[in-house]
Design a protein around this motif. Structure first.
Motif, short mmCIF file in Angstrom:
data_model
loop_
_atom_site.label_atom_id
_atom_site.label_comp_id
_atom_site.label_asym_id
_atom_site.label_seq_id
_atom_site.Cartn_x
_atom_site.Cartn_y
_atom_site.Cartn_z
N ARG A 282 0.83 -1.20 0.00
CA ARG A 282 0.00 0.00 0.00
C ARG A 282 0.87 1.27 0.00
NH1 ARG A 282 -3.58 1.35 4.26
NH2 ARG A 282 -2.79 -0.44 5.39
N VAL A 283 1.96 1.23 0.79
CA VAL A 283 2.84 2.40 0.85
C VAL A 283 3.47 2.65 -0.52
CG1 VAL A 283 4.93 3.36 1.90
CG2 VAL A 283 3.34 2.02 3.30
N VAL A 284 3.90 1.57 -1.16
CA VAL A 284 4.53 1.71 -2.47
C VAL A 284 3.51 2.10 -3.54
CG1 VAL A 284 5.63 0.38 -4.31
CG2 VAL A 284 6.50 0.22 -1.99
N ALA A 285 2.33 1.49 -3.46
CA ALA A 285 1.31 1.74 -4.49
C ALA A 285 0.88 3.21 -4.49
CB ALA A 285 0.09 0.84 -4.24
N GLY A 286 0.85 3.85 -3.33
CA GLY A 286 0.46 5.26 -3.25
C GLY A 286 1.34 6.15 -4.11
N GLY A 287 2.57 5.70 -4.38
CA GLY A 287 3.50 6.51 -5.18
C GLY A 287 3.50 6.12 -6.64
N ARG B 29 3.59 13.84 1.35
CA ARG B 29 3.76 14.01 2.80
C ARG B 29 2.44 13.77 3.51
NH1 ARG B 29 8.34 17.95 3.09
NH2 ARG B 29 8.26 18.29 5.32
N HIS B 30 1.41 14.41 3.00
CA HIS B 30 0.09 14.35 3.62
C HIS B 30 -0.42 12.91 3.61
CE1 HIS B 30 -4.24 15.30 4.03
NE2 HIS B 30 -3.74 16.15 4.91
N GLU B 31 -0.29 12.27 2.44
CA GLU B 31 -0.79 10.90 2.30
C GLU B 31 -0.01 9.95 3.20
OE1 GLU B 31 0.74 8.84 -0.99
OE2 GLU B 31 0.14 7.05 0.09
N LEU B 32 1.33 10.06 3.19
CA LEU B 32 2.15 9.11 3.96
C LEU B 32 2.04 9.35 5.46
CD1 LEU B 32 5.31 8.54 1.80
CD2 LEU B 32 3.68 6.84 2.59
N MET B 33 1.91 10.61 5.85
CA MET B 33 1.74 10.92 7.28
C MET B 33 0.43 10.31 7.77
SD MET B 33 3.70 12.61 9.30
CE MET B 33 3.89 13.86 10.52
N GLY B 34 -0.63 10.44 6.94
CA GLY B 34 -1.94 9.87 7.30
C GLY B 34 -1.84 8.35 7.42
N LEU B 35 -1.16 7.74 6.45
CA LEU B 35 -1.02 6.29 6.46
C LEU B 35 -0.22 5.83 7.69
CD1 LEU B 35 -0.41 4.39 3.19
CD2 LEU B 35 0.59 3.56 5.28
N PRO C 23 11.70 11.75 8.05
CA PRO C 23 11.17 10.86 7.02
C PRO C 23 10.51 11.60 5.86
CG PRO C 23 9.70 10.89 8.91
CD PRO C 23 10.93 11.65 9.29
N MET C 24 9.99 12.80 6.11
CA MET C 24 9.19 13.47 5.08
C MET C 24 9.98 14.52 4.31
SD MET C 24 6.29 11.97 5.60
CE MET C 24 5.75 10.84 6.87
N ALA C 25 11.30 14.65 4.63
CA ALA C 25 12.06 15.80 4.13
C ALA C 25 12.05 15.92 2.61
CB ALA C 25 13.49 15.72 4.65
N ASP C 26 12.11 14.80 1.88
CA ASP C 26 12.19 14.96 0.42
C ASP C 26 10.89 14.55 -0.30
OD1 ASP C 26 12.49 12.31 0.94
OD2 ASP C 26 14.55 12.15 0.20
N LEU C 27 9.77 14.59 0.43
CA LEU C 27 8.49 14.25 -0.21
C LEU C 27 7.75 15.52 -0.62
CD1 LEU C 27 7.33 11.48 2.27
CD2 LEU C 27 8.09 11.15 -0.07
N THR D 97 12.30 7.24 -0.41
CA THR D 97 11.74 7.39 0.94
C THR D 97 10.52 6.49 1.09
OG1 THR D 97 12.49 9.63 1.16
CG2 THR D 97 10.60 9.03 2.49
N ARG D 98 9.72 6.46 0.06
CA ARG D 98 8.49 5.65 0.09
C ARG D 98 8.84 4.17 0.26
NH1 ARG D 98 3.19 6.53 -1.29
NH2 ARG D 98 3.38 8.69 -1.87
N VAL D 99 9.87 3.71 -0.48
CA VAL D 99 10.25 2.30 -0.36
C VAL D 99 10.83 2.02 1.04
CG1 VAL D 99 11.73 0.48 -1.31
CG2 VAL D 99 10.67 2.16 -2.85
N ALA D 100 11.63 2.98 1.56
CA ALA D 100 12.21 2.79 2.90
C ALA D 100 11.10 2.73 3.96
CB ALA D 100 13.18 3.93 3.20
N LEU D 101 10.08 3.57 3.80
CA LEU D 101 8.95 3.55 4.75
C LEU D 101 8.15 2.25 4.62
CD1 LEU D 101 7.59 7.21 4.66
CD2 LEU D 101 8.32 5.96 6.69
N ALA D 102 8.02 1.77 3.37
CA ALA D 102 7.30 0.50 3.16
C ALA D 102 8.02 -0.63 3.88
CB ALA D 102 7.20 0.21 1.66
N LEU D 103 9.36 -0.65 3.78
CA LEU D 103 10.15 -1.69 4.46
C LEU D 103 9.97 -1.60 5.97
CD1 LEU D 103 13.73 -1.99 2.90
CD2 LEU D 103 11.89 -3.67 2.89
N ALA D 104 10.03 -0.36 6.49
CA ALA D 104 9.95 -0.17 7.94
C ALA D 104 8.55 -0.52 8.46
CB ALA D 104 10.31 1.27 8.30
#
Ligand SMILES: Nc1ncnc2c1ncn2[C@@H]1O[C@H](COP(=O)(O)OP(=O)(O)OP(=O)(O)O)[C@@H](O)[C@H]1O
Length: 295
Positions: free
Chosen positions: A114-119, A165-171, A156-160, A136-143
């Motif tokens: 889901r984390v990867v698909a959002g991107g 940022r909004h989507e991943l922070m919500g997730l 985590p959001m520095a280069d988004l 960053t998205r892939v690293a967050l998906a792994l974590a």
């Protein structure tokens, strides 16, 4: 007593012979909290997170993670480093398969996907061909796929981009709430942390300057507007400025304030900025004897 997610006692880290990145840091972070780690460049935030992740060893003092030595807790901790180290030659899909192989029995493939698909990432794309934000998205998906009990995120959001940022922070917050994950997240964008974090560690000059529940910290401070020359001596003063006939200050009141002073509770951003502007302002961290009770 529940085990704190993260606890440091007189923790210090020195690089080389003289340069202390962190010194004499003591705090407790209860499990299930979302903690913001803020502070100026070079304050020691990344060092603190790397110590908690077990990637650095303390020079003095101790850090315990989920009640254990960081090395012993590694399988229960997710860490996203500021540099997002990944294997450049692997594809996105191979990276996720590696996550599954490394975390047998507790890999959450759906969340990772889901984390990867959002991107909108092509699973066959190699990591080296991704942009910083996509990595960053892939690293967050792994974590997140690891279903960690403690998630350590270094900016985590520095280069988004703002939408990502909004989507991943919500997730991230949704996953943390659903699984009771403790999140420790460093960031320079304090306004972004205000809605998601309930605990604060303000690091400055290698020391903990503020630590605790954000509501408690805000309630302990007051922004006052008073006539110029007003006597603040009875209170702990974080900052004070006089413009014309008016004095504006952020204080920790030690008693009732005069009726002719206007008072408001500062926002988190206002509070953090007032400490950043005033490196000599007195710290507010729980006294060592109250740390046990705070957990
Ligand atoms: N590997 C290292 N060798 C020598 N000094 C280091 C090393 N890592 C960090 N430092 C020093 O330790 C101090 C704290 O650095 P750290 O990266 O923890 O700060 P930070 O708060 O994360 O900064 P930023 O907001 O810029 O990312 C700095 O003075 C830095 O130069």
């Amino acid at each position: 007593m529940t085990v704190p997610a993260l606890e440091a006692d007189a923790l210090g880290k020195r690089f080389g012979r003289r340069s202390w990145a962190l010194r004499d840091c003591s705090f407790r972070l209860p499990a299930g909290r979302v903690c913001a780690v803020v502070g100026p460049n070079g304050a020691g935030k990344s060092t603190l997170l790397a110590l908690a992740a077990g990637l650095l060893a303390p020079t003095e003092g101790t850090v315990r993670v989920l009640g254990a030595h960081p090395a012993a807790a590694r399988s229960r901790v997710g860490f996203v480093d500021q540099d997002k180290p990944l294997y450049p030659q692997l594809t996105v899909a191979e990276t996720l398969r590696m996550g599954a192989d490394l975390n047998p029995g507790h890999w959450d493939a759906d969340t990772a996907r889901r984390v990867v698909a959002g991107g909108d990432l092509d699973p066959d794309r190699r990591i080296r061909a991704l942009s910083g934000g996509q990595r960053t998205r892939v690293a967050l998906a792994l974590a997140l796929g690891k279903r960690p009990e403690l998630l350590l995120l270094d900016e985590p959001m520095a280069d988004l981009d703002p939408l990502a940022r909004h989507e991943l922070m919500g997730l991230l917050m949704g996953e943390a709430a659903a699984h009771g994950t403790t999140v420790v997240m460093s960031s320079h964008v304090v306004a972004e942390l205000e809605d998601s974090c309930d605990h604060l560690l303000l690091v400055g000059g290698g020391k903990i300057r503020l630590s605790g529940d954000i509501d408690d910290l805000l309630a302990a401070h007051t922004r006052v507007t008073a006539p110029a020359g007003a006597d603040l001596a009875a209170h702990e003063v974080v900052e004070s400025r006089t413009t014309g006939r008016q004095l504006s200050a952020v204080i920790r009141p030690s008693g009732p304030l005069p009726d002719d002073w206007r008072t408001t509770t500062p926002s988190l951003e206002d509070l953090v900025l007032s400490y950043l502007r005033n490196p000599a302002a007195p710290a507010l961290t729980p006294a060592p004897e109250t740390l046990e009770a705070a957990v």
